[in-house]
Write a protein that holds these residues in place. Structure first.
Motif, short mmCIF file in Angstrom:
data_model
loop_
_atom_site.label_atom_id
_atom_site.label_comp_id
_atom_site.label_asym_id
_atom_site.label_seq_id
_atom_site.Cartn_x
_atom_site.Cartn_y
_atom_site.Cartn_z
N MET A 167 1.01 -1.14 -0.06
CA MET A 167 0.04 -0.13 0.11
C MET A 167 0.84 1.28 0.12
O MET A 167 0.50 2.20 -0.84
CB MET A 167 -0.93 -0.05 1.27
N GLY A 168 1.95 1.40 1.00
CA GLY A 168 2.64 2.28 0.96
C GLY A 168 3.63 2.56 -0.27
O GLY A 168 3.88 3.70 -0.52
N SER A 197 11.94 13.91 -5.01
CA SER A 197 11.99 12.48 -4.34
C SER A 197 10.65 12.61 -3.31
O SER A 197 9.81 13.71 -3.14
CB SER A 197 13.18 12.49 -3.23
N THR A 198 10.36 11.50 -2.88
CA THR A 198 9.44 11.11 -1.72
C THR A 198 10.03 10.08 -0.88
O THR A 198 10.96 9.39 -1.14
CB THR A 198 7.89 10.93 -2.13
N SER A 199 9.23 9.87 0.29
CA SER A 199 9.52 8.84 1.25
C SER A 199 8.33 7.99 1.53
O SER A 199 7.06 8.58 1.43
CB SER A 199 10.44 9.20 2.41
N LEU A 200 8.38 6.71 1.95
CA LEU A 200 7.30 6.05 2.53
C LEU A 200 6.86 6.69 3.79
O LEU A 200 5.68 6.87 3.89
CB LEU A 200 7.81 4.61 3.03
N LEU A 201 7.65 7.14 4.59
CA LEU A 201 7.19 7.96 5.92
C LEU A 201 6.44 9.23 5.55
O LEU A 201 5.37 9.46 6.15
CB LEU A 201 8.27 8.41 6.62
N ALA A 202 6.96 10.06 4.48
CA ALA A 202 6.07 11.34 4.25
C ALA A 202 4.87 11.20 3.50
O ALA A 202 3.78 11.60 3.70
CB ALA A 202 7.15 12.07 3.25
N THR A 203 4.74 10.00 2.68
CA THR A 203 3.67 9.62 2.29
C THR A 203 2.68 9.15 3.24
O THR A 203 1.35 9.38 3.35
CB THR A 203 3.93 8.56 1.11
N GLY A 204 3.03 8.42 4.17
CA GLY A 204 2.15 7.77 5.17
C GLY A 204 1.56 9.08 5.87
O GLY A 204 0.42 9.12 6.19
N ALA A 205 2.28 10.04 6.21
CA ALA A 205 2.14 11.07 7.16
C ALA A 205 1.00 12.07 6.16
O ALA A 205 -0.01 12.61 6.83
CB ALA A 205 3.29 11.99 7.37
N TRP A 206 1.28 12.30 5.07
CA TRP A 206 0.27 12.99 4.10
C TRP A 206 -0.96 12.31 4.02
O TRP A 206 -1.98 13.03 4.12
CB TRP A 206 0.90 13.10 2.70
N LEU A 207 -1.12 10.89 3.90
CA LEU A 207 -2.37 10.39 4.00
C LEU A 207 -3.15 10.42 5.52
O LEU A 207 -4.24 10.26 5.59
CB LEU A 207 -2.23 8.87 3.70
#
Length: 380
Positions: A167-168, A197-207
């Protein structure tokens, strides 16, 4: 002859150096948008190839992240193959990778080195915790656990739930695809490439941005408790046949009369706790209203409630299983699936990336390539 416009990324060349799902899924999105993608993998293949393979050899999990591209097999530990990699990049518009920064530096493929040699290249990178971190992580870690998502959805005993695989990765890949296309647009004006760039952490936080914003403003984290929902008319309920539906009445003051008619429960309006669908009172007495609605929905089947709620224009969604979704006409009409056409003309179904360019050509989706089907040669 088709009058459709070319796919938006027609003519864009992408080199993907990825493992598992994050960078490969980004490259799939770019391919769906028309880009010509070449996957670089070691001679024994991306390790994801062997994960989830069916008895017949098919691996649908690998296919969905790696369709519509060709493969070059390179041992990047060898100088000759690294030179071949740089030749690939010299002809490319985009480089996509999710290798750890420490590995990229060791190979001479980190962004400063690559962009110095290829200043028009768009360098797209996905990491676990940001490009400044060499920490290894997968989406169950940085995206699901570290971001607070697993904690937010934990059970009453504190046990965090499992996440669906990838998912991430796919969310991060979709985010990076958007950043890459923006960088390509900027290059049209500046003539210069970019490092995005993006990161798994930043994407999770954005969601989780709505809930994180509350915490940043000094609030307390929201709990996921259907019995104490802040809006009981925006909640899930079990029907008489054991099936579930998700009621989606966002504005109870407006839709309260229609909802009560659909539920055949006009008597609820005479209860001062719920009268008029006042959202403040509904929140105050949420537990009582959830219990009442539980009892009402248990009286009829999902099919009956679907009919009654539609008759009264009440927004809801049935809770579907994956087995139901793959046979669902609504999902098919929404473009959830795509036919993948093999070299022999046979077709299989896969999940499509979620954006449609109306009026533009859609290049036919093709299966994931064999390892190194192009050898070490130049594809362009």
């Amino acid at each position: 002859m088709s009058n459709a416009d070319p796919a938006p990324l027609t003519g864009i060349r992408v080199v993907e150096l990825g493992r598992f799902a994050a960078a490969p899924s980004c490259a799939t999105v770019l391919a769906d948008w028309g880009a010509d993608v070449v996957k670089v993998e070691p001679p024994d293949g991306d390790p994801a190839r062997g994960r989830g393979a069916h008895d017949g050899g098919a691996n649908p999990r690998f296919q969905v992240h790696n369709r519509s591209r060709r493969s070059v097999a390179l041992n990047l530990g060898e100088s000759a193959d690294r030179e071949a990699m740089f030749r690939l990049l010299s002809e490319a518009d985009v480089f996509v990778t999710n290798l750890r920064p420490v590995a990229l530096r060791a190979l001479g493929l980190d962004a400063p080195v690559v962009l110095a040699a290829h200043p028009r290249l768009v360098y797209g990178q996905i990491t676990g915790y940001g490009p400044g971190s060499d920490e290894r992580s997968y989406d169950h870690g940085a995206f699901w656990a570290y971001s607070g998502m697993a904690h937010m959805f934990s059970r009453d005993d504190g046990e965090p739930p499992q996440a669906a695989g990838g998912m991430g990765d796919r969310a991060s890949g979709m985010s990076l695809a958007g950043a890459i296309t923006a960088a390509l647009f900027a290059r049209e004006r500046s003539g210069k490439g970019a490092h995005v760039s993006t990161s798994l952490l930043a994407t999770g936080a954005w969601l989780l941005a709505s809930d994180l914003s509350e915490v940043l403003a000094g609030g307390t984290p929201r709990t996921i408790d259907r019995a104490a929902s802040a809006n009981p008319t925006l909640n899930n309920y079990r029907c008489a046949d054991g099936r579930w539906l998700w009621l989606q009445v966002m504005n109870p003051e407006r839709d309260w009369p229609a909802l009560l008619r659909a539920l055949d429960a006009m008597w609820l309006d005479s209860d001062p706790r719920f009268a008029g669908g006042d959202s403040t009172r509904l929140k105050e007495h949420a537990t009582a209203l959830v219990e009442t609605l539980d009892e009402i929905f248990r009286r009829s089947s999902l099919e009956t409630w679907e009919r009654r709620l539609r008759e009264h224009d009440i927004t809801f969604a049935p809770v579907r299983s994956l087995a139901e979704l793959v046979c669902d006409d609504v999902a098919a009409a929404a473009g959830v699936f795509v036919d993948v056409i093999g070299a022999d003309g046979t077709t299989s179904r896969s999940v499509d990336s979620p954006c449609t360019f109306h009026g533009a050509e859609r290049r036919p989706a093709t299966p994931a390539p064999r390892v190194g089907e192009l050898g070490t040669g130049q594809p362009w």
